[in-house]
Write an enzyme that holds these catalytic residues in place. Structure first.
Site, PDB file in Angstrom:
ATOM      1  N   ALA A  74      39.322  -5.275-126.438  1.00 41.80           N
ATOM      2  CA  ALA A  74      39.353  -5.946-127.739  1.00 41.80           C
ATOM      3  C   ALA A  74      40.772  -6.073-128.265  1.00 41.80           C
ATOM      4  O   ALA A  74      41.172  -7.127-128.779  1.00 41.80           O
ATOM      5  CB  ALA A  74      38.481  -5.177-128.738  1.00 41.80           C
ATOM      6  N   SER A  75      41.551  -5.007-128.137  1.00 42.46           N
ATOM      7  CA  SER A  75      42.923  -5.038-128.645  1.00 42.46           C
ATOM      8  C   SER A  75      43.790  -6.008-127.857  1.00 42.46           C
ATOM      9  O   SER A  75      44.627  -6.717-128.430  1.00 42.46           O
ATOM     10  CB  SER A  75      43.533  -3.634-128.617  1.00 42.46           C
ATOM     11  OG  SER A  75      43.702  -3.153-127.298  1.00 42.46           O
ATOM     12  N   LYS A  76      43.585  -6.069-126.546  1.00 42.50           N
ATOM     13  CA  LYS A  76      44.401  -6.959-125.722  1.00 42.50           C
ATOM     14  C   LYS A  76      43.987  -8.419-125.899  1.00 42.50           C
ATOM     15  O   LYS A  76      44.837  -9.322-125.889  1.00 42.50           O
ATOM     16  CB  LYS A  76      44.316  -6.538-124.253  1.00 42.50           C
ATOM     17  CG  LYS A  76      44.854  -5.135-123.968  1.00 42.50           C
ATOM     18  CD  LYS A  76      46.323  -4.993-124.357  1.00 42.50           C
ATOM     19  CE  LYS A  76      46.897  -3.660-123.924  1.00 42.50           C
ATOM     20  NZ  LYS A  76      48.332  -3.529-124.231  1.00 42.50           N
ATOM     21  N   TYR A 124      40.133  -1.130-125.724  1.00 42.16           N
ATOM     22  CA  TYR A 124      41.306  -1.634-124.998  1.00 42.16           C
ATOM     23  C   TYR A 124      41.207  -3.145-124.806  1.00 42.16           C
ATOM     24  O   TYR A 124      42.142  -3.883-125.135  1.00 42.16           O
ATOM     25  CB  TYR A 124      41.387  -0.922-123.646  1.00 42.16           C
ATOM     26  CG  TYR A 124      42.655  -1.214-122.871  1.00 42.16           C
ATOM     27  CD1 TYR A 124      43.887  -0.776-123.335  1.00 42.16           C
ATOM     28  CD2 TYR A 124      42.616  -1.909-121.667  1.00 42.16           C
ATOM     29  CE1 TYR A 124      45.056  -1.024-122.627  1.00 42.16           C
ATOM     30  CE2 TYR A 124      43.774  -2.162-120.949  1.00 42.16           C
ATOM     31  CZ  TYR A 124      44.993  -1.715-121.435  1.00 42.16           C
ATOM     32  OH  TYR A 124      46.140  -1.975-120.732  1.00 42.16           O
TER      33      TYR A 124
END
Length: 264
Positions: A154-156, A152
């Site tokens: 990393a994606s944000k 989460y």
């Protein structure tokens, strides 16, 4: 926002659904995207009737490039333009990396990051033509790593880096790029968070009734669009977290570890 054409992904619940209602009330024409077409169609009928505006429901799994292309094409086919793209679709997780199946990590990146990239890529020519706006709904986890949320966070982080770069690339094109970062908001994201094996958490360890509502977040988003803001961080806790993490990173690590530990 009268007659502005706005795409919202992840529009069947949470901030996406609440923002759709707020923007419909302001007179916008909406293209609502989510995987659940039944929910979207019902929402579209209700908003169109209540606010006397046009609402287009489009079934879309943002992790699929072709779905994102189709979403943009259907919007342009119906309305002839795009003024705002709100990349809101996203999933969360609750699992320590050492226990995690890597397929969960990949799912987070596919939906959160690549969904934003795909939709933005295909909408960008129309947004440049209208001198419009692209929004990325991220999280405080896009500024500081949170335990149990490697995928989460990393994606944000990736979304924030992608959109900040896009902003600089188009400083002279009239395109506005907004980072919209909620803190803890009362939505179903914690219930649907993925566990180590990919199953859903199914419940929330937090007191949702004490959090900012999705409706309030939607109203703040509308104000940000009107003012063409570059960045909005929601909740006092979110703002304090970012402030402490940038100035006292060791202290921030300890506080976040203590605060997040109850969620496992």
């Amino acid at each position: 926002m009268k007659d502005k054409v706005i795409i919202i992904t992840g529009a069947s619940s949470g901030i996406g659904l609440a923002s759709a209602a707020v923007l419909a009330e302001s007179g916008a024409k909406l293209a609502l995207a989510a995987r659940s077409l039944d929910k979207l169609e019902q929402t579209a009928r209700e908003l169109a009737a209540k606010y006397n505006t046009e609402v287009l429901p489009v079934k879309c799994d943002v992790s699929r490039e072709e779905d994102c292309r189709n979403l943009v094409e259907e919007t342009v086919k119906r309305f002839g333009r795009i003024d705002v793209l709100i990349n809101n679709a996203g999933i969360s997780m609750r699992a320590w990396f050492k226990d995690l199946e890597l397929s969960v990590e990949k799912s987070l990146m596919d939906v959160n990051f690549w969904g934003t990239v795909f939709c933005t890529k295909y909408a960008l020519p129309y947004l440049l033509e209208s001198k419009g706006q692209v929004v990325g709904v991220i999280s405080i986890a896009g500024y500081i790593g949170l335990p149990g949320r490697t995928g989460y966070s990393a994606s944000k982080f990736a979304i924030r880096g992608f959109l900040n770069t896009l902003r600089i690339e188009h400083l002279h094109d009239g395109l506005n790029v907004m980072i919209f970062a909620p803190g803890y908001i009362a939505t179903n994201i914690r219930k649907s968070a993925l566990l180590a094996d990919g199953s859903e958490q199914g419940s929330t360890p937090r007191k949702e009734e004490k959090m900012m509502t999705a409706e309030e977040a939607g109203r703040i988003l509308l104000k940000g669009l009107r003012k063409r803001k570059a960045e909005i961080v929601l909740t006092a806790l979110g703002k304090v977290t970012i402030f402490v993490s940038t100035r006292f990173p060791r202290l921030a690590d300890k506080l976040i570890d203590k605060f997040i530990a109850k969620e496992g």
